[in-house]
Design a protein around this motif. Structure first.
Motif, PDB file in Angstrom:
ATOM      1  N   ALA A  91      52.631  27.196  -0.207  1.00 51.47           N
ATOM      2  CA  ALA A  91      51.841  26.268  -1.018  1.00 51.47           C
ATOM      3  C   ALA A  91      52.732  25.549  -2.036  1.00 51.47           C
ATOM      4  O   ALA A  91      52.621  24.329  -2.221  1.00 51.47           O
ATOM      5  N   GLU A  92      53.608  26.293  -2.666  1.00 53.54           N
ATOM      6  CA  GLU A  92      54.512  25.693  -3.655  1.00 53.54           C
ATOM      7  C   GLU A  92      55.405  24.628  -3.012  1.00 53.54           C
ATOM      8  O   GLU A  92      55.720  23.611  -3.619  1.00 53.54           O
ATOM      9  N   ALA A  93      55.787  24.875  -1.749  1.00 54.82           N
ATOM     10  CA  ALA A  93      56.702  23.956  -1.065  1.00 54.82           C
ATOM     11  C   ALA A  93      55.991  22.753  -0.452  1.00 54.82           C
ATOM     12  O   ALA A  93      56.573  21.661  -0.391  1.00 54.82           O
ATOM     13  N   CYS A  94      54.755  22.939   0.001  1.00 56.21           N
ATOM     14  CA  CYS A  94      54.111  21.911   0.827  1.00 56.21           C
ATOM     15  C   CYS A  94      52.854  21.291   0.242  1.00 56.21           C
ATOM     16  O   CYS A  94      52.314  20.334   0.808  1.00 56.21           O
ATOM     17  N   TRP A  95      52.334  21.836  -0.842  1.00 55.57           N
ATOM     18  CA  TRP A  95      51.151  21.252  -1.473  1.00 55.57           C
ATOM     19  C   TRP A  95      51.558  20.444  -2.694  1.00 55.57           C
ATOM     20  O   TRP A  95      52.457  20.862  -3.420  1.00 55.57           O
ATOM     21  N   PRO A  96      50.908  19.308  -2.966  1.00 53.75           N
ATOM     22  CA  PRO A  96      49.907  18.660  -2.116  1.00 53.75           C
ATOM     23  C   PRO A  96      50.543  18.153  -0.828  1.00 53.75           C
ATOM     24  O   PRO A  96      51.679  17.689  -0.855  1.00 53.75           O
ATOM     25  N   GLY A  97      49.786  18.208   0.278  1.00 57.09           N
ATOM     26  CA  GLY A  97      50.314  17.740   1.540  1.00 57.09           C
ATOM     27  C   GLY A  97      49.478  18.169   2.726  1.00 57.09           C
ATOM     28  O   GLY A  97      48.436  18.814   2.562  1.00 57.09           O
ATOM     29  N   PRO A  98      49.932  17.839   3.936  1.00 57.96           N
ATOM     30  CA  PRO A  98      49.144  18.055   5.157  1.00 57.96           C
ATOM     31  C   PRO A  98      49.220  19.483   5.685  1.00 57.96           C
ATOM     32  O   PRO A  98      49.556  19.720   6.844  1.00 57.96           O
ATOM     33  N   LEU A  99      48.902  20.437   4.831  1.00 55.94           N
ATOM     34  CA  LEU A  99      48.932  21.859   5.170  1.00 55.94           C
ATOM     35  C   LEU A  99      47.608  22.511   4.829  1.00 55.94           C
ATOM     36  O   LEU A  99      47.100  22.358   3.712  1.00 55.94           O
ATOM     37  N   THR A 100      47.045  23.249   5.805  1.00 55.57           N
ATOM     38  CA  THR A 100      45.861  24.073   5.575  1.00 55.57           C
ATOM     39  C   THR A 100      46.239  25.530   5.807  1.00 55.57           C
ATOM     40  O   THR A 100      46.907  25.843   6.797  1.00 55.57           O
ATOM     41  N   VAL A 177      45.017   5.453   6.981  1.00 62.03           N
ATOM     42  CA  VAL A 177      45.687   6.668   6.512  1.00 62.03           C
ATOM     43  C   VAL A 177      47.180   6.605   6.827  1.00 62.03           C
ATOM     44  O   VAL A 177      47.627   5.785   7.627  1.00 62.03           O
ATOM     45  N   ASP A 178      47.951   7.522   6.233  1.00 61.50           N
ATOM     46  CA  ASP A 178      49.404   7.522   6.414  1.00 61.50           C
ATOM     47  C   ASP A 178      49.844   8.233   7.693  1.00 61.50           C
ATOM     48  O   ASP A 178      50.700   7.745   8.419  1.00 61.50           O
ATOM     49  N   ILE A 179      49.280   9.421   7.958  1.00 61.56           N
ATOM     50  CA  ILE A 179      49.784  10.258   9.049  1.00 61.56           C
ATOM     51  C   ILE A 179      48.982  10.065  10.331  1.00 61.56           C
ATOM     52  O   ILE A 179      49.540   9.833  11.405  1.00 61.56           O
ATOM     53  N   GLY A 180      47.666  10.185  10.266  1.00 64.93           N
ATOM     54  CA  GLY A 180      46.835   9.922  11.421  1.00 64.93           C
ATOM     55  C   GLY A 180      46.517  11.116  12.298  1.00 64.93           C
ATOM     56  O   GLY A 180      45.741  10.998  13.240  1.00 64.93           O
ATOM     57  N   LEU A 181      47.100  12.271  12.015  1.00 66.42           N
ATOM     58  CA  LEU A 181      46.753  13.521  12.694  1.00 66.42           C
ATOM     59  C   LEU A 181      46.373  14.555  11.640  1.00 66.42           C
ATOM     60  O   LEU A 181      46.936  14.570  10.547  1.00 66.42           O
ATOM     61  N   GLU A 182      45.429  15.435  11.990  1.00 67.69           N
ATOM     62  CA  GLU A 182      44.948  16.436  11.036  1.00 67.69           C
ATOM     63  C   GLU A 182      46.075  17.363  10.586  1.00 67.69           C
ATOM     64  O   GLU A 182      47.113  17.481  11.229  1.00 67.69           O
ATOM     65  N   SER A 183      45.816  18.065   9.489  1.00 70.62           N
ATOM     66  CA  SER A 183      46.813  18.932   8.870  1.00 70.62           C
ATOM     67  C   SER A 183      47.242  20.082   9.775  1.00 70.62           C
ATOM     68  O   SER A 183      46.494  20.530  10.650  1.00 70.62           O
ATOM     69  N   THR A 184      48.451  20.562   9.548  1.00 67.98           N
ATOM     70  CA  THR A 184      48.919  21.796  10.177  1.00 67.98           C
ATOM     71  C   THR A 184      48.117  22.959   9.596  1.00 67.98           C
ATOM     72  O   THR A 184      47.945  23.037   8.381  1.00 67.98           O
ATOM     73  N   ILE A 185      47.639  23.859  10.460  1.00 67.79           N
ATOM     74  CA  ILE A 185      46.903  25.033   9.986  1.00 67.79           C
ATOM     75  C   ILE A 185      47.736  26.283  10.229  1.00 67.79           C
ATOM     76  O   ILE A 185      48.185  26.536  11.359  1.00 67.79           O
ATOM     77  N   VAL A 186      47.956  27.069   9.161  1.00 64.95           N
ATOM     78  CA  VAL A 186      48.722  28.314   9.255  1.00 64.95           C
ATOM     79  C   VAL A 186      47.835  29.479   8.812  1.00 64.95           C
ATOM     80  O   VAL A 186      47.257  29.450   7.730  1.00 64.95           O
ATOM     81  N   GLY A 199      50.712  20.054  13.328  1.00 67.87           N
ATOM     82  CA  GLY A 199      50.516  18.794  12.630  1.00 67.87           C
ATOM     83  C   GLY A 199      51.846  18.227  12.191  1.00 67.87           C
ATOM     84  O   GLY A 199      52.893  18.508  12.783  1.00 67.87           O
ATOM     85  N   TYR A 200      51.821  17.442  11.122  1.00 66.86           N
ATOM     86  CA  TYR A 200      53.040  16.813  10.601  1.00 66.86           C
ATOM     87  C   TYR A 200      54.094  17.867  10.255  1.00 66.86           C
ATOM     88  O   TYR A 200      55.279  17.684  10.493  1.00 66.86           O
ATOM     89  N   LEU A 201      53.653  18.981   9.677  1.00 68.15           N
ATOM     90  CA  LEU A 201      54.567  20.083   9.365  1.00 68.15           C
ATOM     91  C   LEU A 201      54.714  20.936  10.626  1.00 68.15           C
ATOM     92  O   LEU A 201      53.783  21.617  11.039  1.00 68.15           O
ATOM     93  N   ASN A 202      55.893  20.896  11.258  1.00 66.38           N
ATOM     94  CA  ASN A 202      56.074  21.620  12.508  1.00 66.38           C
ATOM     95  C   ASN A 202      56.666  23.018  12.273  1.00 66.38           C
ATOM     96  O   ASN A 202      56.987  23.395  11.152  1.00 66.38           O
ATOM     97  N   GLN A 203      56.789  23.772  13.366  1.00 71.83           N
ATOM     98  CA  GLN A 203      57.239  25.163  13.266  1.00 71.83           C
ATOM     99  C   GLN A 203      58.621  25.272  12.625  1.00 71.83           C
ATOM    100  O   GLN A 203      58.857  26.138  11.767  1.00 71.83           O
ATOM    101  N   GLU A 204      59.527  24.394  12.997  1.00 67.18           N
ATOM    102  CA  GLU A 204      60.882  24.443  12.446  1.00 67.18           C
ATOM    103  C   GLU A 204      60.870  24.224  10.935  1.00 67.18           C
ATOM    104  O   GLU A 204      61.561  24.925  10.185  1.00 67.18           O
TER     105      GLU A 204
END
Length: 349
Positions: A91-100, A177-186, A199-204
């Motif tokens: 959360a500290e690294a990716c929020w606010p952003g496309p992460l659920t 919208v900027d990205i156009g695909l729903e958030s990455t869910i972890v 989503g935008y945030l990939n596994q790597e």
């Protein structure tokens, strides 16, 4: 009921309209709003009746969980408990952003919001209009994509108006919208973090922050008997009205096969749509051909995917053939959405 619409930009938000929409949500109503991923259909996440209204407006199965949107990091504690350290780190690294993130829910979140689960999906969007609305509404907004369930997700307010304009109270129009695909869910509820929706945030990218991150094996396969822990895991999503098939393989063979299949369909008087890229656009001479962008610009492919699927609906095509898009960063997310739109109908050549 016809939704009122307020147009604005992140740089020049309409504060009065945002406050008015916040009051709509506080009183149990529904408001659509832009995020950096897709447009969301918001209701008060802590109000069971409001969550029921969201399901009803979308025609969404009630066991398909809603995402709770927050706009202050400290508000995570209100809706989630037993939060693992690696979840806080992400959360500290990716929020606010496309992460659920999927976490254990608190008593504050009704089961109507979580689809009957003891877990809650939480996201902190980066879009400034979304943040302002969430705060104006009291801090906790449940919001799936603002479309009729199963249809392509909305990337413009026009898409929202088309699907839900007479079913909700208001729409904040913040442009495309900027990205156009729903958030990455972890998922953080079972030891090693697991990606349930790419989503935008990939596994790597996630592994650089957390170390080991697993990928749900069902992401690119069909698991019809699995109860969804996250939005979109079980049901056919993002689908155009036409029958969609994805053709996979070397580019030359894919183009040849799509041309062959399209020709067979058109010979029978069937209206055919083709999804290609800028690189292959001139290879197709028949059918309703739409380029999704250049393969070198995968952000453009992601941003335009849902809009193109909706354009085919407007064009009344009956069958669609799409090239596969295995791009480096967002390829898995793009293919995940396409496969769900096609009901996992794919052809390898």
């Amino acid at each position: 009921m016809k939704a009122w619409v307020a147009r604005m930009t992140e740089e020049h938000p309409d504060e009065d309209a945002i406050q008015k929409a916040g009051e709509v949500l506080k009183s149990g109503g529904l408001a659509a709003f832009p995020t950096e991923t897709v447009y969301g259909l918001g209701g008060n996440a802590l109000d069971a009746a409001a969550s029921k209204k969201i399901y009803a407006a979308k025609g969404r199965p009630s066991d398909n969980p809603l995402i709770v949107h927050i706009a202050r990091m400290e508000d995570l504690e209100t809706v989630a408990r037993n939060i693992p350290e690696n979840a806080r780190k992400l959360a500290e690294a990716c929020w606010p952003g496309p992460l659920t993130m999927i976490l254990e829910k608190t008593e504050a979140v009704p089961y109507e919001t979580t689809g009957g689960l003891d877990t809650v999906a939480v996201r902190f969007p980066s879009n400034k209009i979304a943040q302002a609305l969430i705060l104006a509404a009291g801090g906790f907004v449940a919001a799936p994509s603002a479309n009729t369930s199963g249809r392509p997700s909305p990337t413009t307010a026009a898409h929202v108006i088309e699907d839900l304009g007479d079913k909700i109270d208001c729409i904040l129009d913040g442009g495309m919208v900027d990205i156009g695909l729903e958030s990455t869910i972890v998922d953080f509820t079972e030891g090693t973090p697991m990606i349930l929706r790419p989503g935008y945030l990939n596994q790597e990218m996630l592994e650089k922050i957390l170390g080991t991150v697993k990928m749900d094996p069902g992401i690119l396969a069909e698991q019809p008997n699995t109860r969804p822990k996250a939005p979109g895991m079980r049901y056919r999503h993002y689908a155009p009205k036409a029958d969609l098939t994805i053709v996979e393989g070397p580019e030359k063979e894919v183009v040849s096969k799509i041309r062959e299949l399209a020709g067979q369909q058109m010979a029978q008087g069937i209206r055919v749509g083709i999804i290609c890229t800028d690189e292959t656009r001139t290879e197709y001479s028949g059918g309703d051909v739409k380029s999704i962008g250049a393969r070198s610009d995968e952000a453009s492919i992601a941003r335009h995917l849902y809009g193109i699927l909706r354009e085919f609906d407007d064009d009344h095509v009956e069958v669609i053939y799409s090239e596969a898009f295995d791009t480096p960063k967002m390829g898995q997310a793009i293919m995940n959405r396409l496969l769900k739109a096609a009901g996992h109908k794919r052809l390898k050549v």
